[in-house]
Design an enzyme around this catalytic site. Structure first.
Site, PDB file in Angstrom:
ATOM      1  N   ASP A  63       0.873  -1.178   0.000  1.00 17.21           N
ATOM      2  CA  ASP A  63       0.000   0.000   0.000  1.00 17.21           C
ATOM      3  C   ASP A  63       0.907   1.224   0.000  1.00 17.21           C
ATOM      4  O   ASP A  63       1.600   1.488   0.992  1.00 17.21           O
ATOM      5  CB  ASP A  63      -0.885  -0.029   1.254  1.00 17.21           C
ATOM      6  CG  ASP A  63      -1.819   1.172   1.329  1.00 17.21           C
ATOM      7  OD1 ASP A  63      -1.607   2.146   0.577  1.00 17.21           O
ATOM      8  OD2 ASP A  63      -2.752   1.136   2.146  1.00 17.21           O
ATOM      9  N   TYR A 156      -9.846  14.625  -6.042  1.00 19.15           N
ATOM     10  CA  TYR A 156      -8.971  14.028  -7.058  1.00 19.15           C
ATOM     11  C   TYR A 156      -8.141  15.121  -7.745  1.00 19.15           C
ATOM     12  O   TYR A 156      -6.922  14.989  -7.875  1.00 19.15           O
ATOM     13  CB  TYR A 156      -9.814  13.260  -8.086  1.00 19.15           C
ATOM     14  CG  TYR A 156      -8.975  12.571  -9.140  1.00 19.15           C
ATOM     15  CD1 TYR A 156      -8.365  11.345  -8.875  1.00 19.15           C
ATOM     16  CD2 TYR A 156      -8.776  13.137 -10.401  1.00 19.15           C
ATOM     17  CE1 TYR A 156      -7.587  10.710  -9.834  1.00 19.15           C
ATOM     18  CE2 TYR A 156      -8.001  12.510 -11.362  1.00 19.15           C
ATOM     19  CZ  TYR A 156      -7.415  11.293 -11.079  1.00 19.15           C
ATOM     20  OH  TYR A 156      -6.633  10.672 -12.032  1.00 19.15           O
TER      21      TYR A 156
HETATM   22  N1  LIG Z   1      -7.563   6.316 -16.481  1.00 16.53           N
HETATM   23  C1  LIG Z   1      -7.597   7.633 -16.613  1.00 16.53           C
HETATM   24  O1  LIG Z   1      -8.434   8.191 -17.339  1.00 16.53           O
HETATM   25  C2  LIG Z   1      -6.566   8.491 -15.910  1.00 16.53           C
HETATM   26  C3  LIG Z   1      -6.437   9.837 -16.338  1.00 16.53           C
HETATM   27  C4  LIG Z   1      -5.480  10.637 -15.728  1.00 16.53           C
HETATM   28  C5  LIG Z   1      -4.677  10.118 -14.737  1.00 16.53           C
HETATM   29  N2  LIG Z   1      -4.814   8.819 -14.334  1.00 16.53           N
HETATM   30  C6  LIG Z   1      -3.903   8.334 -13.304  1.00 16.53           C
HETATM   31  O2  LIG Z   1      -3.097   7.305 -13.843  1.00 16.53           O
HETATM   32  C7  LIG Z   1      -2.702   6.393 -12.821  1.00 16.53           C
HETATM   33  C8  LIG Z   1      -2.988   4.977 -13.260  1.00 16.53           C
HETATM   34  O3  LIG Z   1      -4.376   4.833 -13.460  1.00 16.53           O
HETATM   35  P1  LIG Z   1      -5.051   3.681 -14.339  1.00 16.53           P
HETATM   36  O4  LIG Z   1      -6.017   4.352 -15.221  1.00 16.53           O
HETATM   37  O5  LIG Z   1      -4.002   2.805 -14.915  1.00 16.53           O
HETATM   38  O6  LIG Z   1      -5.898   2.966 -13.193  1.00 16.53           O
HETATM   39  P2  LIG Z   1      -6.097   1.443 -12.767  1.00 16.53           P
HETATM   40  O7  LIG Z   1      -7.184   1.502 -11.756  1.00 16.53           O
HETATM   41  O8  LIG Z   1      -6.217   0.591 -13.957  1.00 16.53           O
HETATM   42  O9  LIG Z   1      -4.713   1.118 -12.021  1.00 16.53           O
HETATM   43  C9  LIG Z   1      -4.359   1.692 -10.795  1.00 16.53           C
HETATM   44  C10 LIG Z   1      -3.614   0.660  -9.980  1.00 16.53           C
HETATM   45  O10 LIG Z   1      -3.201   1.275  -8.740  1.00 16.53           O
HETATM   46  C11 LIG Z   1      -3.376   0.313  -7.716  1.00 16.53           C
HETATM   47  N3  LIG Z   1      -3.510   0.960  -6.401  1.00 16.53           N
HETATM   48  C12 LIG Z   1      -4.576   1.661  -5.923  1.00 16.53           C
HETATM   49  N4  LIG Z   1      -4.340   2.059  -4.662  1.00 16.53           N
HETATM   50  C13 LIG Z   1      -3.113   1.607  -4.327  1.00 16.53           C
HETATM   51  C14 LIG Z   1      -2.324   1.681  -3.155  1.00 16.53           C
HETATM   52  N5  LIG Z   1      -2.775   2.306  -2.053  1.00 16.53           N
HETATM   53  N6  LIG Z   1      -1.110   1.113  -3.153  1.00 16.53           N
HETATM   54  C15 LIG Z   1      -0.647   0.461  -4.260  1.00 16.53           C
HETATM   55  N7  LIG Z   1      -1.350   0.343  -5.390  1.00 16.53           N
HETATM   56  C16 LIG Z   1      -2.576   0.897  -5.432  1.00 16.53           C
HETATM   57  C17 LIG Z   1      -4.646  -0.424  -8.098  1.00 16.53           C
HETATM   58  O11 LIG Z   1      -4.738  -1.682  -7.427  1.00 16.53           O
HETATM   59  C18 LIG Z   1      -4.475  -0.553  -9.611  1.00 16.53           C
HETATM   60  O12 LIG Z   1      -3.833  -1.751  -9.967  1.00 16.53           O
HETATM   61  C19 LIG Z   1      -3.463   6.823 -11.555  1.00 16.53           C
HETATM   62  O13 LIG Z   1      -2.603   7.572 -10.731  1.00 16.53           O
HETATM   63  C20 LIG Z   1      -4.578   7.700 -12.117  1.00 16.53           C
HETATM   64  O14 LIG Z   1      -5.019   8.637 -11.180  1.00 16.53           O
HETATM   65  C21 LIG Z   1      -5.751   7.992 -14.909  1.00 16.53           C
END
Ligand SMILES: NC(=O)c1ccc[n+]([C@@H]2O[C@H](COP(=O)([O-])OP(=O)(O)OC[C@H]3O[C@@H](n4cnc5c(N)ncnc54)[C@H](O)[C@@H]3O)[C@@H](O)[C@H]2O)c1
Length: 256
Positions: A63, A156
């Site tokens: 985490d 967020y």
């Molecule tokens: N998907 C979008 O549209 C988008 C847009 C802008 C930014 N982001 C950012 O990109 C990053 C990746 O997002 P994604 O879209 O691949 O999401 P996703 O949900 O597919 O992957 C996120 C991963 O982070 C892990 N995670 C969550 N909390 C955690 C913790 N406390 N400790 C360790 N791991 C943890 C989850 O288990 C998951 O595997 C994030 O930081 C998100 O905020 C996403």
């Protein structure tokens, strides 16, 4: 290969962009610490890396919002390999649309702890290795929501805005040690997370992707995890040796 034998920690690498970056970096010869709160998905990423590349990868169930867990992670990787070349902070949580008056303190803290405090914690424990090496690269996955907010995503947006400013502050602080710090602002990206930014009661991920997100992107297509991985590879490679403090939008023009 661009990253032969470099030691890379990628958080949130059990899914979405983190998994994609882990695979791209492994293909370039890097050794990957695949970190996720969900150890099963982290192990699945390791299996994919082993199947598709000849590189080493190890899964860690961590985490990233917990100081002791991050400390232990970094120490374990540092002791096993003797170095830490690249840290990518990708783990993150979405926020369902919430009017500010309904936002609970616990939810604010949870989002800020996972999305923002984690960037402080990985830097706190990995930077001493990088200072010793006089070289290192930190890449933070922020969000285009840090530049163009959306209503109801108050915590967020704040969490990602803080990541952007922290990126710049660390870039200046660590430049004398040869450590580069950059961020990517993804636009709406085609991962599990994308369907979770809407009010829970009308969560229809596919319709939401189409109606809310694609229509807000000038280039008219969702970003794919691979788009983020390609930008990340560039920013962490020798081709970006003079780049630090940059906030790199991979957003199809959403930020304009
Ligand atoms: N998907 C979008 O549209 C988008 C847009 C802008 C930014 N982001 C950012 O990109 C990053 C990746 O997002 P994604 O879209 O691949 O999401 P996703 O949900 O597919 O992957 C996120 C991963 O982070 C892990 N995670 C969550 N909390 C955690 C913790 N406390 N400790 C360790 N791991 C943890 C989850 O288990 C998951 O595997 C994030 O930081 C998100 O905020 C996403």
């Amino acid at each position: 290969m661009l990253l032969q034998d470099q030691v890379v920690i990628i958080t949130g690498a059990g899914a979405g962009m983190g998994r994609s970056m882990a695979l791209y970096f492994a293909r370039e010869g890097a050794k990957i610490a695949v970190v996720d709160i969900n150890v099963n998905t982290a192990e699945e990423t390791v299996r994919i890396i082993e199947e598709k590349t000849g590189s080493e990868a190890v899964a860690f169930g961590v985490d990233v919002s917990k100081a002791q867990s991050v400390k232990k992670l970094v120490q374990t990787v540092g002791e096993r390999t003797g170095r830490i070349d690249i840290v990518i902070n990708c783990a993150g949580l979405p926020q369902a649309f919430t009017p500010i008056e309904d936002l609970e303190e616990e939810e604010w803290d949870r989002l800020l702890n996972v999305n923002t405090k984690s960037v402080f914690l990985t830097a706190k424990y990995a930077v001493p290795y990088m200072k010793k090496q006089k070289k290192g690269s930190i890449l933070n996955i922020a969000s285009i929501a840090s530049e163009r907010a959306r209503p109801g995503l108050n915590a967020y947006c704040a969490s990602k805005g803080a990541v952007v400013v922290l990126t710049k502050a660390l870039a200046l602080e660590l430049a004398p040690y040869g450590i580069r710090v950059n961020a990517i602002n993804p636009g709406p990206t085609n991962t599990e997370m994308l369907g979770k930014f809407v009010p829970e009661q009308d969560a229809e991920p596919e319709r939401q992707k189409q109606d809310i997100f694609i229509s807000s992107i000038p280039l008219g297509k969702l970003i794919e995890p691979e788009d983020i991985a390609e930008a990340a590879l560039y920013l962490c490679s020798k081709y970006a040796e003079k780049i630090t403090g940059t906030i790199f939008n991979v957003d199809g023009g959403r930020g304009i």
